[in-house]
Design a protein around this motif. Structure first.
Motif, mmCIF file in Angstrom:
data_model
loop_
_atom_site.group_PDB
_atom_site.id
_atom_site.type_symbol
_atom_site.label_atom_id
_atom_site.label_comp_id
_atom_site.label_asym_id
_atom_site.label_seq_id
_atom_site.Cartn_x
_atom_site.Cartn_y
_atom_site.Cartn_z
ATOM 1 N N ASP A 53 -4.362 6.775 3.867
ATOM 2 C CA ASP A 53 -4.498 6.026 5.206
ATOM 3 C C ASP A 53 -6.012 5.663 5.467
ATOM 4 O OD1 ASP A 53 -1.739 5.177 5.162
ATOM 5 O OD2 ASP A 53 -1.485 6.680 6.889
ATOM 6 N N PHE A 54 -6.757 6.689 4.968
ATOM 7 C CA PHE A 54 -8.397 6.575 5.313
ATOM 8 C C PHE A 54 -9.012 6.179 4.119
ATOM 9 C CE2 PHE A 54 -6.671 10.808 4.259
ATOM 10 C CZ PHE A 54 -7.474 11.332 3.659
ATOM 11 N N GLU A 55 -10.098 5.590 4.210
ATOM 12 C CA GLU A 55 -10.955 5.243 3.262
ATOM 13 C C GLU A 55 -10.628 4.880 1.701
ATOM 14 O OE1 GLU A 55 -14.431 8.210 2.899
ATOM 15 O OE2 GLU A 55 -13.747 9.241 4.642
ATOM 16 N N ASN A 56 -9.617 3.786 2.004
ATOM 17 C CA ASN A 56 -9.070 3.191 0.810
ATOM 18 C C ASN A 56 -9.207 2.260 0.458
ATOM 19 O OD1 ASN A 56 -7.563 1.412 2.276
ATOM 20 N ND2 ASN A 56 -6.277 3.140 3.162
ATOM 21 N N ASP A 57 -8.977 1.760 -0.962
ATOM 22 C CA ASP A 57 -9.081 0.425 -1.233
ATOM 23 C C ASP A 57 -7.812 -0.557 -1.300
ATOM 24 O OD1 ASP A 57 -11.291 -1.543 -2.545
ATOM 25 O OD2 ASP A 57 -9.773 -1.115 -4.180
ATOM 26 N N LEU A 58 -7.135 -0.130 -0.574
ATOM 27 C CA LEU A 58 -5.507 -0.630 -0.566
ATOM 28 C C LEU A 58 -5.876 -2.474 -0.548
ATOM 29 C CD1 LEU A 58 -2.795 -0.328 -0.978
ATOM 30 C CD2 LEU A 58 -2.582 -0.133 1.659
ATOM 31 N N ALA A 59 -6.563 -2.966 0.528
ATOM 32 C CA ALA A 59 -6.731 -4.545 0.637
ATOM 33 C C ALA A 59 -7.201 -4.944 -0.452
ATOM 34 C CB ALA A 59 -7.592 -4.948 1.790
ATOM 35 N N GLY A 60 -8.406 -4.288 -1.462
ATOM 36 C CA GLY A 60 -9.002 -4.834 -2.188
ATOM 37 C C GLY A 60 -7.972 -5.078 -3.757
ATOM 38 N N THR A 61 -7.310 -3.778 -3.801
ATOM 39 C CA THR A 61 -6.331 -3.682 -4.816
ATOM 40 C C THR A 61 -5.268 -4.764 -4.629
ATOM 41 O OG1 THR A 61 -6.827 -1.549 -5.032
ATOM 42 C CG2 THR A 61 -4.760 -2.013 -6.196
ATOM 43 N N ALA A 62 -4.707 -4.976 -3.385
ATOM 44 C CA ALA A 62 -3.579 -5.719 -3.386
ATOM 45 C C ALA A 62 -3.963 -7.097 -3.463
ATOM 46 C CB ALA A 62 -3.063 -5.637 -2.019
ATOM 47 N N ARG A 63 -5.326 -7.516 -2.991
ATOM 48 C CA ARG A 63 -5.776 -8.915 -3.210
ATOM 49 C C ARG A 63 -6.132 -9.136 -4.787
ATOM 50 N NH1 ARG A 63 -9.102 -7.944 1.156
ATOM 51 N NH2 ARG A 63 -10.658 -7.188 -0.026
ATOM 52 N N SER A 64 -6.544 -8.149 -5.462
ATOM 53 C CA SER A 64 -6.823 -8.573 -6.882
ATOM 54 C C SER A 64 -5.466 -8.703 -7.865
ATOM 55 C CB SER A 64 -7.361 -7.279 -7.399
ATOM 56 O OG SER A 64 -7.740 -7.286 -8.943
ATOM 57 N N PHE A 65 -4.569 -7.843 -7.611
ATOM 58 C CA PHE A 65 -3.142 -8.028 -8.272
ATOM 59 C C PHE A 65 -2.370 -9.387 -7.775
ATOM 60 C CE2 PHE A 65 -4.301 -4.073 -9.949
ATOM 61 C CZ PHE A 65 -3.903 -4.107 -11.093
ATOM 62 N N ALA A 66 -2.502 -9.554 -6.419
ATOM 63 C CA ALA A 66 -1.882 -10.911 -5.887
ATOM 64 C C ALA A 66 -2.500 -12.021 -6.577
ATOM 65 C CB ALA A 66 -1.919 -10.726 -4.075
ATOM 66 N N SER A 67 -3.709 -12.061 -7.049
ATOM 67 C CA SER A 67 -4.026 -13.265 -7.460
ATOM 68 C C SER A 67 -3.782 -13.806 -8.825
ATOM 69 C CB SER A 67 -5.669 -13.154 -7.376
ATOM 70 O OG SER A 67 -6.092 -12.233 -8.547
ATOM 71 N N LEU A 68 -2.828 -12.834 -9.361
ATOM 72 C CA LEU A 68 -2.359 -13.141 -10.849
ATOM 73 C C LEU A 68 -1.660 -14.116 -11.175
ATOM 74 C CD1 LEU A 68 -1.807 -9.477 -12.259
ATOM 75 C CD2 LEU A 68 -3.980 -11.026 -12.578
ATOM 76 N N PRO A 69 -0.586 -14.532 -10.537
ATOM 77 C CA PRO A 69 -0.022 -14.095 -9.313
ATOM 78 C C PRO A 69 1.263 -13.242 -9.849
ATOM 79 C CG PRO A 69 0.796 -16.281 -9.448
ATOM 80 C CD PRO A 69 -0.048 -16.032 -10.620
ATOM 81 N N VAL A 70 1.400 -12.092 -9.336
ATOM 82 C CA VAL A 70 2.570 -11.257 -9.455
ATOM 83 C C VAL A 70 3.207 -10.628 -8.234
ATOM 84 C CG1 VAL A 70 1.921 -10.399 -11.817
ATOM 85 C CG2 VAL A 70 1.293 -9.058 -9.935
ATOM 86 N N PRO A 71 4.278 -10.277 -7.818
ATOM 87 C CA PRO A 71 5.088 -9.668 -6.837
ATOM 88 C C PRO A 71 4.168 -8.411 -6.617
ATOM 89 C CG PRO A 71 6.757 -10.380 -7.916
ATOM 90 C CD PRO A 71 5.537 -10.548 -8.748
ATOM 91 N N VAL A 72 3.678 -8.158 -5.317
ATOM 92 C CA VAL A 72 3.155 -7.111 -5.107
ATOM 93 C C VAL A 72 3.677 -6.405 -3.740
ATOM 94 C CG1 VAL A 72 0.663 -5.831 -4.287
ATOM 95 C CG2 VAL A 72 0.846 -7.885 -5.898
ATOM 96 N N LEU A 73 3.958 -5.038 -3.940
ATOM 97 C CA LEU A 73 4.547 -4.333 -2.886
ATOM 98 C C LEU A 73 3.555 -3.058 -2.392
ATOM 99 C CD1 LEU A 73 8.408 -4.278 -3.443
ATOM 100 C CD2 LEU A 73 7.158 -5.225 -1.184
ATOM 101 N N VAL A 74 3.472 -2.838 -1.192
ATOM 102 C CA VAL A 74 2.798 -1.462 -0.664
ATOM 103 C C VAL A 74 4.095 -0.654 -0.149
ATOM 104 C CG1 VAL A 74 1.406 -0.261 0.960
ATOM 105 C CG2 VAL A 74 0.753 -2.660 -0.176
ATOM 106 N N ALA A 75 4.078 0.434 -0.971
ATOM 107 C CA ALA A 75 5.199 1.462 -0.501
ATOM 108 C C ALA A 75 4.604 2.599 0.301
ATOM 109 C CB ALA A 75 5.962 2.039 -1.736
#
Length: 484
Positions: A53-75
């Motif tokens: 939850d701290f000091e992550n790259d979650l937003a960047g990782t999610a944006r990168s894969f959502a641009s393919l496009p493929v379904p992206v889920l954060v679990a």
């Protein structure tokens, strides 16, 4: 049976109402599930699970894969906090059960509709077409291949062999042979069929790679490596406090995972060991033993390795104390049997037995204190006490961990060694004192212990002919060796 038009109309009305209710249902704050029958559709869903939850790259990782496009889920157990600005098309799969919602993974097909899923570590960047190539490699793979791994960053993955030894609670890693990997070393994207992932008992446990590798190894699944890599994000160095938090969380998760998977010991490629069972400050791994048959034997397992390690340490400590005090002792019962057979504790035994001369009890300060009636903790944290069951003594690994050495006071009577407490074990019999004149050294549990001078004759007196060559569980009437 003939169905009347009225009955048919009534059944149709009930079915239509149920369908409408299902389509109208929604959890608090959630979106209604589709009314289409769930089925796998072509494609790959990206699942982001391994992040902090701290000091992550979650937003960047999610944006990168959502641009393919493929379904992206954060679990995640709950929505990340502090809140992460995820792209609108990225979904959240909360895993923590809530009383007013259905179980989160009761119907995973409502969340992941594609036939394949890729578990992507935090800080990974997408490469167009690479997920599809991984999927094709999986479907074209022969034999038992159920997982495909691709590296993240410039460091190639190392193929590992993973051998599980459930009976002794151990996972053992070794160098792998390309084509027959069971695990990898290094950061990786892992792709598998969605139905395979959610057929596992712990599909989204963390750390994700270890959880998948161990569960896959239990099932004999193979792993294929892809040479093509996903780029790693350029990220600022993690702060010292963040690193401390991440390391502590990772250790906690790994211990929880190994507990769930029934693993107490990992042997790494370089020979180092990781331990996950009991220790000096914890309770032992098993409860009260009934009918001389520990619960783990009924489950088809042997004594956990952490318990054996604690028993060895306790036996070595007690023998050293007794020798220094001049107390004459010897290996007794199953412990002598283990020494004669293996030079060690029998792998399913749960205590160590030593005989002592009763007249020597006063020579040892800890035994003398225990004989006075009060448990006493020695300078190294071992607890000495008089047993509640009769006239003998126990030395526990610690106050918390009750793995123990039993000390049985014998005394000579007419050339025969006897004692005052008999617990009804078949091997619990008197024996000639000549077996102790002299006592002899014998390797046991990593040190040299004292033993009767004719171990075979002593054991056959107690256990019967062929006792050394014919191992058996403590109580064959409850559980027999070889019938696991």
């Amino acid at each position: 049976m003939r169905v009347t038009p009225c009955q048919a109309a009534l059944a149709g009305a009930i079915g239509l109402n149920l369908l409408l209710l299902y389509c109208a249902w929604r959890g608090p704050g959630g979106s209604p599930p589709s009314c289409r029958p769930p089925r796998g559709v072509p494609g790959v869903t990206v699942l982001l699970r391994d992040f902090e939850d701290f000091e992550n790259d979650l937003a960047g990782t999610a944006r990168s894969f959502a641009s393919l496009p493929v379904p992206v889920l954060v679990a995640a157990e709950t929505a990340p906090y502090p809140p992460v600005p995820l792209p609108a098309e990225v979904g959240l799969l909360p895993l923590h059960p809530m009383a007013d919602r259905p179980p989160p993974l009761a119907h995973p097909e409502l969340h992941i509709r594609t036939r394949h899923v890729a578990l992507v570590p935090d800080g990974t960047r997408a490469v167009p077409g690479l997920l599809e190539r991984m999927r094709d490699a999986l479907e074209e793979g022969a034999g038992d291949t159920r997982l495909v791994a691709a590296p993240v960053g410039s460091v190639p993955l190392r193929c590992l062999e993973l051998r599980l030894e459930p009976r002794v609670w151990t996972a053992r890693y070794g160098p792998g042979v390309p084509g027959v990997c069971r695990a990898v070393e290094g950061t990786a994207v892992l792709l598998l069929r969605t139905r395979d992932l959610f057929a596992l008992p712990f599909p989204l446990a963390r750390p994700v790679p270890t959880a998948l590798f161990v569960q896959a190894a239990f099932r004999g699944w193979g792993l294929r490596l892809m040479p093509a890599a996903f780029p790693a994000a350029r990220r600022p160095p993690i702060s010292p406090h963040g690193r401390w938090k991440a390391e502590n969380l990772a250790e906690t998760r790994r211990h929880r995972l190994m507990r769930d998977l029934g693993i107490k010991r990992e042997v790494l490629v370089d020979g180092r060991e990781r331990w996950y069972g009991c220790g000096k400050e914890t309770a032992r791994c098993f409860g009260t033993v009934h009918a001389r048959t520990p619960q783990y034997l009924l489950a088809g397992r042997w004594t956990p390795p952490c318990c054996l390690r604690a028993l060895r340490e306790t036996a070595r400590h007690v023998a050293g104390i007794l020798e220094a005090a001049g107390v004459r002792y010897w290996l007794e019962g199953g412990s002598l049997l283990g020494a004669a057979r293996l030079g060690d504790i029998i792998p399913w035994d749960y205590d160590v037995d030593l005989g002592i001369y009763r007249e020597d009890v006063g020579k040892c300060r800890w035994l003398a204190a225990a004989a006075a009636g009060d448990p006493v903790e020695d300078t190294e944290g071992f607890l000495w006490e008089k047993a509640a069951e009769g006239d003998f003594y126990r030395v526990h690994y610690s106050r918390s961990n009750r793995l123990h050495v039993d000390l049985w006071p014998f005394y000579p009577r007419g050339g025969v060694m006897t004692k005052d407490t008999w617990l009804g074990h078949p091997q619990d019999v008197e024996f000639p004192e000549s077996f102790l004149h002299p006592r002899v050294p014998m390797p046991f549990a990593g040190f040299t212990a004292m033993a009767p001078n004719n171990a075979r004759a002593f054991l056959e007196l107690k256990f019967g002919p062929g006792a050394i060559e014919n191992p058996e569980y403590p109580n064959p009437a409850v559980k027999r060796l070889g019938r696991d």
